[in-house]
Design an enzyme around this catalytic site. Structure first.
Site, PDB file in Angstrom:
ATOM      1  N   ALA A  74      16.221 -30.500  34.983  1.00 56.43           N
ATOM      2  CA  ALA A  74      16.035 -31.855  35.518  1.00 56.43           C
ATOM      3  C   ALA A  74      14.600 -32.345  35.311  1.00 56.43           C
ATOM      4  O   ALA A  74      14.374 -33.541  35.155  1.00 56.43           O
ATOM      5  CB  ALA A  74      16.403 -31.896  37.000  1.00 56.43           C
ATOM      6  N   THR A  75      13.629 -31.442  35.300  1.00 59.95           N
ATOM      7  CA  THR A  75      12.244 -31.857  35.061  1.00 59.95           C
ATOM      8  C   THR A  75      12.137 -32.525  33.690  1.00 59.95           C
ATOM      9  O   THR A  75      11.573 -33.622  33.559  1.00 59.95           O
ATOM     10  CB  THR A  75      11.292 -30.639  35.121  1.00 59.95           C
ATOM     11  OG1 THR A  75      11.404 -30.037  36.409  1.00 59.95           O
ATOM     12  CG2 THR A  75       9.852 -31.048  34.858  1.00 59.95           C
ATOM     13  N   ASN A 154      15.377 -33.443  47.857  1.00 62.59           N
ATOM     14  CA  ASN A 154      15.388 -31.977  47.802  1.00 62.59           C
ATOM     15  C   ASN A 154      14.812 -31.315  49.053  1.00 62.59           C
ATOM     16  O   ASN A 154      15.012 -30.138  49.272  1.00 62.59           O
ATOM     17  CB  ASN A 154      14.632 -31.475  46.574  1.00 62.59           C
ATOM     18  CG  ASN A 154      13.287 -32.139  46.416  1.00 62.59           C
ATOM     19  OD1 ASN A 154      13.200 -33.359  46.266  1.00 62.59           O
ATOM     20  ND2 ASN A 154      12.231 -31.359  46.458  1.00 62.59           N
ATOM     21  N   GLN A 182      19.891 -32.556  43.022  1.00 61.83           N
ATOM     22  CA  GLN A 182      20.388 -31.976  44.275  1.00 61.83           C
ATOM     23  C   GLN A 182      21.803 -32.440  44.603  1.00 61.83           C
ATOM     24  O   GLN A 182      22.476 -31.820  45.429  1.00 61.83           O
ATOM     25  CB  GLN A 182      19.466 -32.379  45.437  1.00 61.83           C
ATOM     26  CG  GLN A 182      18.092 -31.754  45.385  1.00 61.83           C
ATOM     27  CD  GLN A 182      18.093 -30.287  45.798  1.00 61.83           C
ATOM     28  OE1 GLN A 182      19.010 -29.795  46.444  1.00 61.83           O
ATOM     29  NE2 GLN A 182      17.042 -29.576  45.410  1.00 61.83           N
ATOM     30  N   ALA A 203      21.414 -27.334  36.284  1.00 63.78           N
ATOM     31  CA  ALA A 203      22.508 -26.392  36.549  1.00 63.78           C
ATOM     32  C   ALA A 203      22.212 -25.467  37.721  1.00 63.78           C
ATOM     33  O   ALA A 203      23.102 -25.133  38.497  1.00 63.78           O
ATOM     34  CB  ALA A 203      22.800 -25.563  35.295  1.00 63.78           C
ATOM     35  N   CYS A 329       8.347 -26.430  44.717  1.00 63.69           N
ATOM     36  CA  CYS A 329       7.286 -26.754  43.774  1.00 63.69           C
ATOM     37  C   CYS A 329       5.962 -27.000  44.449  1.00 63.69           C
ATOM     38  O   CYS A 329       4.926 -27.007  43.812  1.00 63.69           O
ATOM     39  CB  CYS A 329       7.671 -27.983  42.968  1.00 63.69           C
ATOM     40  SG  CYS A 329       9.402 -28.000  42.590  1.00 63.69           S
TER      41      CYS A 329
HETATM   42  C1  LIG Z   1      15.054 -28.836  41.314  1.00 61.43           C
HETATM   43  C2  LIG Z   1      14.787 -30.274  41.134  1.00 61.43           C
HETATM   44  C3  LIG Z   1      14.201 -30.759  39.953  1.00 61.43           C
HETATM   45  C4  LIG Z   1      13.750 -29.844  38.854  1.00 61.43           C
HETATM   46  O1  LIG Z   1      14.849 -29.301  38.172  1.00 61.43           O
HETATM   47  P1  LIG Z   1      14.620 -28.139  37.099  1.00 61.43           P
HETATM   48  O2  LIG Z   1      15.959 -28.017  36.447  1.00 61.43           O
HETATM   49  O3  LIG Z   1      14.246 -26.934  37.893  1.00 61.43           O
HETATM   50  O4  LIG Z   1      13.572 -28.581  36.164  1.00 61.43           O
HETATM   51  C5  LIG Z   1      13.999 -32.108  39.832  1.00 61.43           C
HETATM   52  N1  LIG Z   1      14.369 -32.960  40.801  1.00 61.43           N
HETATM   53  C6  LIG Z   1      14.942 -32.536  41.941  1.00 61.43           C
HETATM   54  C7  LIG Z   1      15.341 -33.535  42.976  1.00 61.43           C
HETATM   55  C8  LIG Z   1      15.160 -31.189  42.149  1.00 61.43           C
HETATM   56  O5  LIG Z   1      15.708 -30.784  43.293  1.00 61.43           O
END
Ligand SMILES: *Cc1c(COP(=O)(O)O)cnc(C)c1O
Length: 384
Positions: A74-75, A154, A182, A203, A329
């Site tokens: 997601a990043t 999150n 999330q 995932a 994070c």
């Molecule tokens: C965990 C998370 C991310 C980051 O996702 P990754 O797949 O670990 O890079 C980004 N946004 C939210 C809201 C998250 O909970």
């Protein structure tokens, strides 16, 4: 042994579901082909598996398979969405609307975009962590090219008014991105009814493997264009080059296939557990505060502030339960959660916040035990 510790930090990451691992295993060994090398059966089998995962993921969010772009998480999806729109639509405008409680993956991109000369509006949230859709409407200028508001927070689990915000974006002809890392697999998300144009998924927040994510990109009405961040080979319709991580993609597909089937039964169990822990702690500790919305929240998330209890000290003391004091994070930093602070109750409440995330492989006994252990640790701290 980590296995003796009750894991209640499912908003940071989830364990891999054994059924997901099972689906992935053949793609590490005999089915090792490159999904882009379809001149032979090795590649063809891999491509078939990727296509199947694309269908599975698309079906869960009511999208088309050709709108699914695989990324590393997601990043990365957030980065492609924000930088990709900012560059591609630079001729149309330079203004982005987001909110103060976003994940750092969105906020840090926005800071960088500001350094690059773009304009960013960070909308406030109310005491429950909700963005008022009317605030979104009021923030729109003729320069606005993107609205980016997360689906589920999150830290506090608050679920945004996606449908209302999506409708405003649609009406004004502005692209709508949501970070749904999330949310997907935990609450229903529909890119059509919610008018979502771009969406980030991960995932490992839904019992899939780490290091694999999706960028949903709408291909018609409107057709979203994105400037890539990574070049080389033109994979994923040119938006994300690089050889596909086939086992992880297969795992993501299977994880969401399972989630789609079990979302209701899991939700019922998770709500009962978070309710139970909340009750136990509220009975045993004076003045416990719920952070986030009482009902419009992720079923598996509970965020509480325990007055007079420094959450960092509590977590250190709590040997048998894995919980967190905020987002994964930001836990290395001393500064307390920007999300809890944004709720407007002052810094102290942020210092006292604990995040509890229950999950698929917890059981009633673990939940009971965890609540008792937290109570015990709080009592010890109060007598120090
Ligand atoms: C965990 C998370 C991310 C980051 O996702 P990754 O797949 O670990 O890079 C980004 N946004 C939210 C809201 C998250 O909970």
């Amino acid at each position: 042994m980590p296995s003796d510790v009750i894991y209640l930090d499912h908003n940071a990451t989830t364990p891999l579901d054994p059924r997901v691992l099972e689906a992935m295993l053949p793609y590490f060994t005999e089915l090792f082909g490159n999904a882009a090398s379809i001149d032979h059966n090795y590649g063809y089998e891999a491509k078939q598996a990727v296509d199947r995962a694309r269908e599975q993921i698309a079906s869960v969010i009511n999208a088309r398979a050709d709108e699914i772009i695989f990324t590393s998480g997601a990043t990365e999806s957030d980065n492609i969405a924000l930088f990709g729109v900012a560059e591609k639509y630079a001729g149309k405008g330079d203004h982005i609307i987001t909110c103060v409680t976003e994940h750092k993956a969105v906020l840090d991109c926005c800071r960088r975009l500001e350094e690059m000369g773009k304009q960013v509006t960070y909308l406030p949230v109310d005491q429950y962590g909700l963005v008022d859709p009317e605030d979104v409407r009021r923030a729109i200028t003729p320069q606005t090219i993107l609205i980016s508001i997360m689906a589920a927070n999150n830290e506090i689990g608050t679920l945004a008014f996606l449908q209302e915000i999506g409708a405003i974006a649609k009406e004004r002809g502005i692209l709508f991105h949501t970070d749904a890392a999330q949310a997907v697999g935990h609450v229903p998300i529909d890119v059509q009814t919610m008018n979502i144009d771009i969406m980030s998924l991960s995932a490992h927040k839904a019992y899939g493997p780490k290091g694999i994510g999706v960028l949903y990109r709408r291909r018609s009405n409107p057709r979203v264009m994105l400037t890539p961040l990574i070049y080389g080979g033109g994979h994923e319709r040119g938006i994300r080059s690089g050889t596909l991580n086939v086992p992880a993609i297969v795992g993501f597909g299977e994880a969401l296939r399972i989630a789609q089937r079990e979302i209701d039964s899991d939700g019922v169990r998770f709500r009962a557990w978070t309710h139970r822990i909340h009750q136990q702690l509220a009975q045993g500790i004076e003045g416990v505060q719920l952070n986030g919305h009482p009902t419009e929240r992720l079923p598996h998330n509970l965020n509480l502030s325990l007055p007079g209890v420094e959450s960092k000290a509590l977590i250190v003391r709590l040997k048998g339960v894995a919980i967190s004091s905020g987002s994964a994070c930001t836990t290395i930093k001393a500064e307390p959660s920007h999300v809890i602070q944004a709720l407007g109750f002052g810094k102290q409440r942020a210092h006292e916040a604990i995040r509890i995330g229950v999950g698929r492989f917890n059981d009633d006994q673990q939940i009971e035990s965890a609540a008792l252990q937290i109570l015990e640790a709080v009592r010890q701290l109060q007598f120090l």
